[in-house]
Design a protein around this motif. Structure first.
Motif, mmCIF file in Angstrom:
data_model
loop_
_atom_site.group_PDB
_atom_site.id
_atom_site.type_symbol
_atom_site.label_atom_id
_atom_site.label_comp_id
_atom_site.label_asym_id
_atom_site.label_seq_id
_atom_site.Cartn_x
_atom_site.Cartn_y
_atom_site.Cartn_z
ATOM 1 N N GLY A 48 -9.290 -19.486 10.349
ATOM 2 C CA GLY A 48 -8.076 -20.289 10.313
ATOM 3 C C GLY A 48 -7.029 -19.740 9.367
ATOM 4 N N MET A 49 -7.446 -18.781 8.494
ATOM 5 C CA MET A 49 -6.526 -18.233 7.505
ATOM 6 C C MET A 49 -6.989 -16.839 7.102
ATOM 7 S SD MET A 49 -5.731 -19.650 3.656
ATOM 8 C CE MET A 49 -4.785 -21.054 4.188
ATOM 9 N N VAL A 50 -6.025 -15.973 6.853
ATOM 10 C CA VAL A 50 -6.297 -14.653 6.304
ATOM 11 C C VAL A 50 -5.625 -14.607 4.938
ATOM 12 C CG1 VAL A 50 -5.927 -12.169 6.549
ATOM 13 C CG2 VAL A 50 -6.433 -13.549 8.566
ATOM 14 N N ILE A 51 -6.393 -14.264 3.903
ATOM 15 C CA ILE A 51 -5.856 -14.160 2.549
ATOM 16 C C ILE A 51 -5.860 -12.692 2.157
ATOM 17 C CG2 ILE A 51 -6.170 -14.805 0.135
ATOM 18 C CD1 ILE A 51 -7.569 -17.359 1.164
ATOM 19 N N LEU A 52 -4.675 -12.165 1.864
ATOM 20 C CA LEU A 52 -4.506 -10.762 1.509
ATOM 21 C C LEU A 52 -4.249 -10.640 0.017
ATOM 22 C CD1 LEU A 52 -2.077 -9.945 4.438
ATOM 23 C CD2 LEU A 52 -4.482 -9.340 4.331
ATOM 24 N N PHE A 53 -5.110 -9.921 -0.688
ATOM 25 C CA PHE A 53 -4.917 -9.670 -2.120
ATOM 26 C C PHE A 53 -4.128 -8.377 -2.252
ATOM 27 C CE2 PHE A 53 -8.902 -12.226 -2.175
ATOM 28 C CZ PHE A 53 -8.352 -13.333 -2.796
ATOM 29 N N THR A 54 -2.839 -8.511 -2.486
ATOM 30 C CA THR A 54 -1.899 -7.396 -2.391
ATOM 31 C C THR A 54 -2.097 -6.321 -3.449
ATOM 32 O OG1 THR A 54 -0.277 -8.615 -3.710
ATOM 33 C CG2 THR A 54 -0.150 -8.832 -1.309
ATOM 34 N N ASP A 55 -2.635 -6.662 -4.607
ATOM 35 C CA ASP A 55 -2.795 -5.648 -5.638
ATOM 36 C C ASP A 55 -4.016 -4.767 -5.413
ATOM 37 O OD1 ASP A 55 -4.223 -7.977 -6.133
ATOM 38 O OD2 ASP A 55 -4.052 -7.853 -8.304
ATOM 39 N N PHE A 56 -4.789 -5.029 -4.370
ATOM 40 C CA PHE A 56 -5.957 -4.220 -4.055
ATOM 41 C C PHE A 56 -5.892 -3.643 -2.642
ATOM 42 C CE2 PHE A 56 -7.460 -6.618 -7.607
ATOM 43 C CZ PHE A 56 -8.298 -5.751 -8.268
ATOM 44 N N LEU A 57 -4.718 -3.670 -2.033
ATOM 45 C CA LEU A 57 -4.584 -3.206 -0.648
ATOM 46 C C LEU A 57 -3.502 -2.153 -0.517
ATOM 47 C CD1 LEU A 57 -4.672 -6.428 1.545
ATOM 48 C CD2 LEU A 57 -6.391 -4.654 1.373
ATOM 49 N N GLY A 58 -3.773 -1.215 0.356
ATOM 50 C CA GLY A 58 -2.736 -0.274 0.735
ATOM 51 C C GLY A 58 -1.808 -0.923 1.752
ATOM 52 N N HIS A 59 -0.632 -0.367 1.889
ATOM 53 C CA HIS A 59 0.371 -0.932 2.790
ATOM 54 C C HIS A 59 -0.135 -1.001 4.229
ATOM 55 C CE1 HIS A 59 4.296 -1.907 4.410
ATOM 56 N NE2 HIS A 59 4.140 -0.922 5.262
ATOM 57 N N ASN A 60 -0.790 0.064 4.706
ATOM 58 C CA ASN A 60 -1.246 0.090 6.099
ATOM 59 C C ASN A 60 -2.298 -0.972 6.381
ATOM 60 O OD1 ASN A 60 0.428 2.199 6.750
ATOM 61 N ND2 ASN A 60 -1.122 3.769 6.323
ATOM 62 N N VAL A 61 -3.223 -1.168 5.452
ATOM 63 C CA VAL A 61 -4.267 -2.181 5.645
ATOM 64 C C VAL A 61 -3.631 -3.565 5.698
ATOM 65 C CG1 VAL A 61 -6.342 -3.231 4.664
ATOM 66 C CG2 VAL A 61 -6.016 -0.752 4.531
ATOM 67 N N MET A 62 -2.737 -3.824 4.770
ATOM 68 C CA MET A 62 -2.079 -5.137 4.726
ATOM 69 C C MET A 62 -1.296 -5.380 6.015
ATOM 70 S SD MET A 62 0.131 -6.990 1.763
ATOM 71 C CE MET A 62 1.162 -5.601 1.451
ATOM 72 N N GLN A 63 -0.585 -4.384 6.484
ATOM 73 C CA GLN A 63 0.196 -4.534 7.707
ATOM 74 C C GLN A 63 -0.697 -4.809 8.912
ATOM 75 O OE1 GLN A 63 2.738 -1.239 8.575
ATOM 76 N NE2 GLN A 63 3.568 -2.177 10.416
ATOM 77 N N ARG A 64 -1.823 -4.132 9.009
ATOM 78 C CA ARG A 64 -2.732 -4.327 10.147
ATOM 79 C C ARG A 64 -3.274 -5.761 10.187
ATOM 80 N NH1 ARG A 64 -0.444 -0.537 12.067
ATOM 81 N NH2 ARG A 64 -1.208 1.563 11.920
ATOM 82 N N PHE A 65 -3.690 -6.278 9.033
ATOM 83 C CA PHE A 65 -4.249 -7.633 9.016
ATOM 84 C C PHE A 65 -3.161 -8.691 9.195
ATOM 85 C CE2 PHE A 65 -7.968 -5.480 7.388
ATOM 86 C CZ PHE A 65 -8.994 -6.197 7.987
ATOM 87 N N ARG A 66 -1.963 -8.439 8.674
ATOM 88 C CA ARG A 66 -0.857 -9.385 8.901
ATOM 89 C C ARG A 66 -0.503 -9.425 10.375
ATOM 90 N NH1 ARG A 66 3.865 -9.410 4.478
ATOM 91 N NH2 ARG A 66 4.675 -10.713 6.129
ATOM 92 N N ASP A 67 -0.445 -8.259 11.001
ATOM 93 C CA ASP A 67 -0.147 -8.194 12.436
ATOM 94 C C ASP A 67 -1.220 -8.916 13.252
ATOM 95 O OD1 ASP A 67 2.123 -6.741 11.846
ATOM 96 O OD2 ASP A 67 1.285 -4.805 12.494
ATOM 97 N N ALA A 68 -2.485 -8.718 12.896
ATOM 98 C CA ALA A 68 -3.577 -9.380 13.620
ATOM 99 C C ALA A 68 -3.479 -10.891 13.463
ATOM 100 C CB ALA A 68 -4.928 -8.878 13.112
ATOM 101 N N ALA A 69 -3.174 -11.360 12.257
ATOM 102 C CA ALA A 69 -3.042 -12.805 12.030
ATOM 103 C C ALA A 69 -1.871 -13.365 12.824
ATOM 104 C CB ALA A 69 -2.871 -13.093 10.543
ATOM 105 N N SER A 70 -0.754 -12.679 12.809
ATOM 106 C CA SER A 70 0.423 -13.143 13.553
ATOM 107 C C SER A 70 0.151 -13.159 15.048
ATOM 108 C CB SER A 70 1.624 -12.249 13.257
ATOM 109 O OG SER A 70 2.001 -12.371 11.918
#
Length: 113
Positions: A48-70
């Motif tokens: 029901g939710m994806v929580i991204l910890f931005t200080d431990f993620l690369g830009h590409n990983v964060m973008q992939r999971f944000r896109d999947a959630a959206s």
């Protein structure tokens, strides 16, 4: 609600904060694996939710999971991996959701009091 946590090797007190909001950890991905940078697979079912910890993620990983959630219509929260940052981010995000909910929340940290 079940959440997928992305980023950070260790969670520390994060599970306690999530529990106060009525959120269960359905999965945790550190984001270090190179396959996470190219991930196009759907999110696990029941999330029901994806929580991204931005200080431990690369830009590409964060973008992939944000896109999947959206793409799947799943709420996502981005914050640093600290209990204070997580509480603030969840308070803002859950506040939006709880404003539309007719049921009073049983968890004190969840919203309505």
């Amino acid at each position: 609600m079940d959440a997928l946590l992305v980023g950070a090797d260790r969670l520390g007190n994060i599970p306690d904060v999530l529990d106060s909001f009525g959120i269960r950890i359905a999965g945790h991905v550190s984001g270090r694996d190179t396959t996470h940078q190219r991930r196009t697979a759907p999110l696990p079912s029941g999330i029901g939710m994806v929580i991204l910890f931005t200080d431990f993620l690369g830009h590409n990983v964060m973008q992939r999971f944000r896109d999947a959630a959206s793409r799947e219509g799943v709420m996502f929260v981005c914050c640093r991996r600290s209990t204070c940052a997580l509480q603030q981010a969840l308070g803002r995000r859950m506040g939006e959701r709880c404003a539309a909910c007719p049921e009073p929340c049983r968890k004190a940290g969840g919203a309505r009091k």
